[in-house]
Motif scaffolding. Structure first.
Motif, PDB file in Angstrom:
ATOM      1  N   TYR A 105     -10.465  -4.316  -3.929  1.00 27.17           N
ATOM      2  CA  TYR A 105     -10.001  -4.621  -2.587  1.00 27.17           C
ATOM      3  C   TYR A 105     -10.605  -5.955  -2.154  1.00 27.17           C
ATOM      4  N   ASN A 106      -9.743  -6.929  -1.846  1.00 24.62           N
ATOM      5  CA  ASN A 106     -10.210  -8.214  -1.335  1.00 24.62           C
ATOM      6  C   ASN A 106     -10.285  -8.091   0.180  1.00 24.62           C
ATOM      7  N   LEU A 107     -11.521  -8.000   0.702  1.00 21.03           N
ATOM      8  CA  LEU A 107     -11.710  -7.741   2.124  1.00 21.03           C
ATOM      9  C   LEU A 107     -11.482  -8.990   2.964  1.00 21.03           C
ATOM     10  N   THR A 108     -11.534 -10.143   2.334  1.00 21.82           N
ATOM     11  CA  THR A 108     -11.282 -11.404   3.040  1.00 21.82           C
ATOM     12  C   THR A 108      -9.785 -11.627   3.216  1.00 21.82           C
ATOM     13  N   LYS A 109      -9.048 -11.504   2.125  1.00 26.52           N
ATOM     14  CA  LYS A 109      -7.602 -11.745   2.165  1.00 26.52           C
ATOM     15  C   LYS A 109      -6.795 -10.500   2.502  1.00 26.52           C
ATOM     16  N   GLU A 125     -11.137 -11.895  -8.861  1.00 23.78           N
ATOM     17  CA  GLU A 125     -10.802 -10.475  -8.868  1.00 23.78           C
ATOM     18  C   GLU A 125     -10.703  -9.921 -10.281  1.00 23.78           C
ATOM     19  N   GLU A 126     -10.240 -10.729 -11.218  1.00 25.10           N
ATOM     20  CA  GLU A 126     -10.146 -10.274 -12.604  1.00 25.10           C
ATOM     21  C   GLU A 126     -11.534  -9.981 -13.166  1.00 25.10           C
ATOM     22  N   ALA A 127     -12.516 -10.809 -12.805  1.00 21.40           N
ATOM     23  CA  ALA A 127     -13.884 -10.582 -13.280  1.00 21.40           C
ATOM     24  C   ALA A 127     -14.445  -9.290 -12.694  1.00 21.40           C
ATOM     25  N   ALA A 128     -14.107  -9.009 -11.450  1.00 29.47           N
ATOM     26  CA  ALA A 128     -14.532  -7.745 -10.838  1.00 29.47           C
ATOM     27  C   ALA A 128     -13.877  -6.565 -11.541  1.00 29.47           C
ATOM     28  N   MET A 129     -12.606  -6.719 -11.875  1.00 30.39           N
ATOM     29  CA  MET A 129     -11.905  -5.651 -12.585  1.00 30.39           C
ATOM     30  C   MET A 129     -12.484  -5.452 -13.979  1.00 30.39           C
ATOM     31  N   ASP A 130     -12.965  -6.512 -14.600  1.00 34.72           N
ATOM     32  CA  ASP A 130     -13.593  -6.395 -15.919  1.00 34.72           C
ATOM     33  C   ASP A 130     -14.827  -5.494 -15.866  1.00 34.72           C
ATOM     34  N   ILE A 131     -15.590  -5.587 -14.776  1.00 41.01           N
ATOM     35  CA  ILE A 131     -16.765  -4.722 -14.631  1.00 41.01           C
ATOM     36  C   ILE A 131     -16.334  -3.270 -14.515  1.00 41.01           C
ATOM     37  N   LEU A 132     -15.291  -3.022 -13.731  1.00 42.27           N
ATOM     38  CA  LEU A 132     -14.775  -1.656 -13.604  1.00 42.27           C
ATOM     39  C   LEU A 132     -14.264  -1.145 -14.937  1.00 42.27           C
ATOM     40  N   GLN A 133     -13.601  -2.012 -15.699  1.00 43.90           N
ATOM     41  CA  GLN A 133     -13.095  -1.606 -17.007  1.00 43.90           C
ATOM     42  C   GLN A 133     -14.242  -1.214 -17.935  1.00 43.90           C
ATOM     43  N   ALA A 134     -15.334  -1.945 -17.859  1.00 36.26           N
ATOM     44  CA  ALA A 134     -16.467  -1.681 -18.755  1.00 36.26           C
ATOM     45  C   ALA A 134     -17.087  -0.310 -18.517  1.00 36.26           C
ATOM     46  N   VAL A 135     -17.022   0.191 -17.268  1.00 38.23           N
ATOM     47  CA  VAL A 135     -17.614   1.502 -16.967  1.00 38.23           C
ATOM     48  C   VAL A 135     -16.549   2.579 -16.778  1.00 38.23           C
ATOM     49  N   GLY A 136     -15.312   2.294 -17.195  1.00 37.45           N
ATOM     50  CA  GLY A 136     -14.265   3.307 -17.168  1.00 37.45           C
ATOM     51  C   GLY A 136     -14.600   4.439 -18.119  1.00 37.45           C
ATOM     52  N   ARG A 137     -14.152   5.639 -17.794  1.00 37.86           N
ATOM     53  CA  ARG A 137     -14.571   6.812 -18.575  1.00 37.86           C
ATOM     54  C   ARG A 137     -14.077   6.765 -20.017  1.00 37.86           C
ATOM     55  N   ARG A 138     -12.899   6.221 -20.258  1.00 35.04           N
ATOM     56  CA  ARG A 138     -12.394   6.175 -21.627  1.00 35.04           C
ATOM     57  C   ARG A 138     -13.208   5.194 -22.477  1.00 35.04           C
ATOM     58  N   THR A 139     -13.845   4.218 -21.801  1.00 39.54           N
ATOM     59  CA  THR A 139     -14.678   3.242 -22.503  1.00 39.54           C
ATOM     60  C   THR A 139     -16.132   3.681 -22.529  1.00 39.54           C
ATOM     61  N   TRP A 140     -16.621   4.084 -21.368  1.00 39.28           N
ATOM     62  CA  TRP A 140     -18.045   4.363 -21.196  1.00 39.28           C
ATOM     63  C   TRP A 140     -18.435   5.746 -21.706  1.00 39.28           C
ATOM     64  N   ASP A 141     -17.581   6.728 -21.463  1.00 41.75           N
ATOM     65  CA  ASP A 141     -17.920   8.112 -21.779  1.00 41.75           C
ATOM     66  C   ASP A 141     -17.573   8.419 -23.234  1.00 41.75           C
ATOM     67  N   THR A 142     -18.548   8.287 -24.122  1.00 40.62           N
ATOM     68  CA  THR A 142     -18.287   8.504 -25.544  1.00 40.62           C
ATOM     69  C   THR A 142     -18.079   9.968 -25.882  1.00 40.62           C
ATOM     70  N   ASP A 185     -14.555 -15.089  -1.318  1.00 38.96           N
ATOM     71  CA  ASP A 185     -13.943 -13.833  -0.887  1.00 38.96           C
ATOM     72  C   ASP A 185     -14.885 -12.659  -1.152  1.00 38.96           C
ATOM     73  N   ILE A 186     -14.856 -11.675  -0.251  1.00 40.96           N
ATOM     74  CA  ILE A 186     -15.661 -10.460  -0.414  1.00 40.96           C
ATOM     75  C   ILE A 186     -14.802  -9.398  -1.096  1.00 40.96           C
ATOM     76  N   LEU A 187     -15.341  -8.792  -2.162  1.00 40.64           N
ATOM     77  CA  LEU A 187     -14.602  -7.802  -2.942  1.00 40.64           C
ATOM     78  C   LEU A 187     -15.310  -6.450  -2.909  1.00 40.64           C
ATOM     79  N   PHE A 188     -14.513  -5.407  -2.881  1.00 37.76           N
ATOM     80  CA  PHE A 188     -14.999  -4.034  -3.011  1.00 37.76           C
ATOM     81  C   PHE A 188     -14.318  -3.448  -4.236  1.00 37.76           C
ATOM     82  N   GLY A 189     -15.101  -3.210  -5.302  1.00 40.38           N
ATOM     83  CA  GLY A 189     -14.539  -2.650  -6.530  1.00 40.38           C
ATOM     84  C   GLY A 189     -14.762  -1.150  -6.586  1.00 40.38           C
ATOM     85  N   ARG A 190     -13.789  -0.426  -7.145  1.00 39.10           N
ATOM     86  CA  ARG A 190     -13.880   1.042  -7.130  1.00 39.10           C
ATOM     87  C   ARG A 190     -13.186   1.654  -8.341  1.00 39.10           C
TER      88      ARG A 190
END
Length: 421
Positions: free
Chosen positions: A387-391, A358-375, A123-128
């Protein structure tokens, strides 16, 4: 003795006639209002709260709105679009409320990160991530028909004038939210096309909007930042079609600031759209929006060889700095969001652009979330979406409340259902 019964009967008949006339007039007015504003009435009636705000966590409220009808977007494009926020506001006010109620469009100071990846199952994913500050958002559903695509998009209601420190209450505020279809910040359509908008801080600040020289053709109509995204969601079947649509318009960035954009489709093709100086950066810097031209960078561009030497899939990443090679003397020092950009690319390079799911993609987004990333505690991530562009599905989390079922929503174009958890 005088007989008063006939007089009473006459007055009773007159009263009945007057009441009947009033009823007819009220009914006629009601029918007229319904005929003129039936789509808007249905849309406002659909505006519902999905999740309460949490001020302690800087969470705004989350709403849903199902937009009825075509929201006059065909007419917007046919009229020549808009070359400024004020022109867009005038169009929305004239068409949606017939000039009776003023509408609002304003820009937000947005950060954000996105990427395209592939799952182990293909599946093709678009994370945002949408980075900003505490604000109310609306999950906005459109299905205009007449050859246009149905779509899901996220709208920051601050953009349409809703105070982020208060809930959206009262009829007038809900009517104002009818402008939401003109203000998507990211989304997906039923063809599996996704797009997002990202501030690019060109000129070193936020005050230089794009008016691209190669698009200042009087024969071409105009379009603003978020209405360009709406055009893509409504009309594009794939990335190439989206790019061709954009080329047909004069882009005018909103609020005199600058943006770049990312588009992806179900084939795995993606592109970043940037407007940069045609002759390169001069000593004066990139401070002239009219000197910029469109540069389209696809995910199979050789510039990504550094990250994708062993890739199984041509992934692509965007944050807030300009991707176009040579734009900065030192991208690491001068490029806003460069740290997030290299982190995401690094994580995707480890797996060849193929994440587990999709959970692994969300994990990447979580890692760069402002509450986590922005010290430094500057800003928050308002929402994260995969967004799952395939399904043609949506996996959406509000305000970095990962793992909280009350802040997690899933949507499928196939079923048409929005579920929680």
């Amino acid at each position: 003795m005088e007989n008063t019964k006939p007089k009473k009967r006459i007055w009773l008949r007159v009263l009945c006639i007057v009441l009947a006339a009033i009823i007819v007039i009220v009914a006629a007015l009601g029918i007229t209002v319904w005929c003129v504003w039936s789509d808007e009435i249905s849309t406002v009636a659909s505006f519902t709260k999905l999740r309460d705000r949490n001020d302690d966590h800087n969470d705004g409220s989350i709403y849903r709105m199902d937009v009825k009808g075509g929201y006059y977007f065909d007419e917007y494009l046919a009229s020549g679009g808009a070359s400024s926020d004020s022109e867009l506001i005038n169009f929305i006010t004239d068409h949606i409320t017939r000039g009776l109620i003023d509408m609002t469009i304003s820009e937000t100071d947005i950060g954000c990160s996105s990427f395209i990846a592939k799952t182990a199952s293909g599946d093709i994913l678009f994370g945002r991530n949408y980075d900003f500050d505490k604000t109310n958002v609306c999950l906005t559903f459109t299905n205009p028909g007449d050859g246009r695509h149905a779509s899901f998009s996220t709208v920051d209601l601050n953009y349409v004038g809703m105070d982020p420190d208060y809930d959206v209450e009262g009829l007038m505020n809900k009517i104002t939210c009818l402008a939401a279809p003109y203000a998507p910040l990211d989304g997906i359509n039923d063809a599996g096309v996704s797009c997002g908008i990202f501030m690019s801080y060109q000129g070193g600040e936020k005050e230089t909007g794009t008016v691209a020289t190669d698009q200042q053709d009087e024969s071409k109509p105009n379009i603003t930042s978020t209405t360009m995204l709406r055009m893509i969601l409504d009309y594009a079947d794939d990335v190439d079609e989206a790019v061709e649509l954009v080329k047909n318009y004069n882009l005018h960035d909103s609020a005199n600031t600058s943006f770049h954009y990312m588009i992806a489709d179900a084939s795995g093709r993606s592109a970043i759209l940037e407007w940069v100086p045609a002759e390169g950066i001069t000593d004066g810097g990139d401070n002239d929006g009219a000197a910029r031209t469109l540069n389209v960078i696809y995910n199979d561009d050789p510039m990504y060889d550094e990250f994708q030497a062993d890739a199984l899939f041509n992934f692509q990443t965007i944050t807030n700095f300009i991707i176009t090679p040579g734009y900065y003397d030192n991208a690491e020092e001068d490029g806003p969001g460069y740290d997030r950009y290299t982190y995401i690319n690094g994580e995707l390079a480890k797996v060849g652009g193929v994440v587990a799911d999709e959970e692994a993609a969300m994990d990447i987004l979580q890692a760069v979330g402002r509450r986590t990333w922005d010290t430094d505690g500057l800003g928050v991530t308002v929402h994260s979406a995969v967004y799952n562009l395939t399904k043609k599905t949506v996996y959406w989390v509000g305000n970095e409340n990962f793992g909280d079922s009350t802040a997690t929503f899933r949507y499928s174009f196939e079923t048409g259902e929005l579920t929680r958890g």
